[in-house]
Write a protein that holds these residues in place. Structure first.
Motif, PDB file in Angstrom:
ATOM      1  N   ALA A 126      65.007  54.436  26.011  1.00 34.79           N
ATOM      2  CA  ALA A 126      65.775  53.206  25.926  1.00 34.79           C
ATOM      3  C   ALA A 126      64.665  52.246  25.859  1.00 34.79           C
ATOM      4  O   ALA A 126      64.793  51.060  25.177  1.00 34.79           O
ATOM      5  N   GLY A 127      63.681  52.279  26.823  1.00 38.02           N
ATOM      6  CA  GLY A 127      62.530  51.331  26.943  1.00 38.02           C
ATOM      7  C   GLY A 127      61.783  50.989  25.846  1.00 38.02           C
ATOM      8  O   GLY A 127      61.233  50.372  25.249  1.00 38.02           O
ATOM      9  N   MET A 128      61.529  52.266  25.015  1.00 36.33           N
ATOM     10  CA  MET A 128      60.590  52.442  23.817  1.00 36.33           C
ATOM     11  C   MET A 128      61.265  51.810  22.771  1.00 36.33           C
ATOM     12  O   MET A 128      60.739  51.068  21.894  1.00 36.33           O
ATOM     13  N   ALA A 129      62.731  52.141  22.817  1.00 40.45           N
ATOM     14  CA  ALA A 129      63.534  51.518  21.688  1.00 40.45           C
ATOM     15  C   ALA A 129      63.761  49.889  21.766  1.00 40.45           C
ATOM     16  O   ALA A 129      63.515  49.442  20.692  1.00 40.45           O
ATOM     17  N   ARG A 138      56.005  46.666  16.631  1.00 33.24           N
ATOM     18  CA  ARG A 138      56.045  46.246  15.155  1.00 33.24           C
ATOM     19  C   ARG A 138      55.250  45.115  14.858  1.00 33.24           C
ATOM     20  O   ARG A 138      54.477  44.820  13.736  1.00 33.24           O
ATOM     21  N   SER A 139      55.319  44.028  15.656  1.00 34.34           N
ATOM     22  CA  SER A 139      54.960  42.777  15.403  1.00 34.34           C
ATOM     23  C   SER A 139      53.446  42.760  15.779  1.00 34.34           C
ATOM     24  O   SER A 139      52.912  41.593  15.502  1.00 34.34           O
ATOM     25  N   LEU A 140      52.900  43.655  16.606  1.00 32.32           N
ATOM     26  CA  LEU A 140      51.635  43.492  17.093  1.00 32.32           C
ATOM     27  C   LEU A 140      50.444  43.478  15.875  1.00 32.32           C
ATOM     28  O   LEU A 140      49.718  42.501  15.955  1.00 32.32           O
ATOM     29  N   PRO A 141      50.747  44.363  15.026  1.00 30.30           N
ATOM     30  CA  PRO A 141      49.462  44.392  13.912  1.00 30.30           C
ATOM     31  C   PRO A 141      49.212  43.024  13.125  1.00 30.30           C
ATOM     32  O   PRO A 141      48.151  42.636  13.104  1.00 30.30           O
ATOM     33  N   PRO A 142      50.279  42.287  12.673  1.00 32.19           N
ATOM     34  CA  PRO A 142      50.112  40.857  12.160  1.00 32.19           C
ATOM     35  C   PRO A 142      49.428  39.882  13.042  1.00 32.19           C
ATOM     36  O   PRO A 142      48.583  39.290  12.643  1.00 32.19           O
ATOM     37  N   VAL A 143      49.889  40.129  14.223  1.00 32.87           N
ATOM     38  CA  VAL A 143      49.212  39.109  15.314  1.00 32.87           C
ATOM     39  C   VAL A 143      47.833  39.429  15.673  1.00 32.87           C
ATOM     40  O   VAL A 143      46.999  38.479  15.752  1.00 32.87           O
ATOM     41  N   GLU A 197      60.181  48.289  20.322  1.00 31.00           N
ATOM     42  CA  GLU A 197      59.920  48.878  19.321  1.00 31.00           C
ATOM     43  C   GLU A 197      59.666  47.534  18.279  1.00 31.00           C
ATOM     44  O   GLU A 197      58.671  47.299  17.750  1.00 31.00           O
ATOM     45  N   GLY A 198      60.490  46.403  18.387  1.00 28.41           N
ATOM     46  CA  GLY A 198      60.237  45.247  17.797  1.00 28.41           C
ATOM     47  C   GLY A 198      59.084  44.703  18.034  1.00 28.41           C
ATOM     48  O   GLY A 198      58.322  44.093  17.147  1.00 28.41           O
ATOM     49  N   PHE A 199      58.799  44.554  19.421  1.00 24.06           N
ATOM     50  CA  PHE A 199      57.386  43.984  19.890  1.00 24.06           C
ATOM     51  C   PHE A 199      56.301  44.833  19.407  1.00 24.06           C
ATOM     52  O   PHE A 199      55.165  43.923  18.753  1.00 24.06           O
TER      53      PHE A 199
END
Length: 149
Positions: free
Chosen positions: A105-108, A115-120, A111-113
């Protein structure tokens, strides 16, 4: 495995876990009677119903069911070998299972965070490159002014 197989696999895991707990609690009594055979047949039926949504996910779901079946077979062998000694460990096994569910559940949730790391990170790299170029230019200009005097 595709994301379409995850909810059915979780549901199947819950069903199998519940059935394992029930069969573990009354296993010896089930072996001694026709009622036990009927309960076991009902258990297999419930497991088959729980597998249906997984099977509908295609080849990935079928592979996951096969792997899960091997794991369950291994657990059955261990339960048969250790028998009632496992009753003492049931609270720990339940806690471990809940921990695994919580990690999932924590990994789910993360997930959004993630996924947002590479562009940042890419933007930070570009910014640092620009800052380094600006500092190098400023130092170059300062050195040229000092060198001319």
């Amino acid at each position: 495995m595709g994301t379409t197989a995850v909810p059915p696999l979780l549901a199947f895991g819950v069903v199998v876990g519940g059935l394992a707990a029930i069969l573990g609690a009354v296993g010896k009594k089930l072996q001694a009677s026709a009622v036990g055979v009927a309960v076991f047949a009902a258990t297999v039926s419930v497991m088959a119903l729980a597998m249906t949504p997984i099977a509908q996910t295609g080849l990935e779901g079928a592979a996951a069911m096969g792997a899960f079946g091997l794991v369950v077979a291994g657990l059955v062998a261990v339960f048969g070998l250790l028998g009632s000694a496992l009753n003492v460990a049931i609270p720990g096994m339940i806690a471990f299972g809940l921990t695994i569910v919580a990690v999932g559940a924590g990994m789910a949730l993360a997930e959004g965070f993630i996924r947002s790391l590479p562009p940042v990170i890419q933007q930070l790299g570009e910014t640092f490159t620009q800052v380094a170029a600006s500092i190098a230019d400023a130092v170059s200009q300062i050195v040229s002014v000092i060198g001319d005097t």
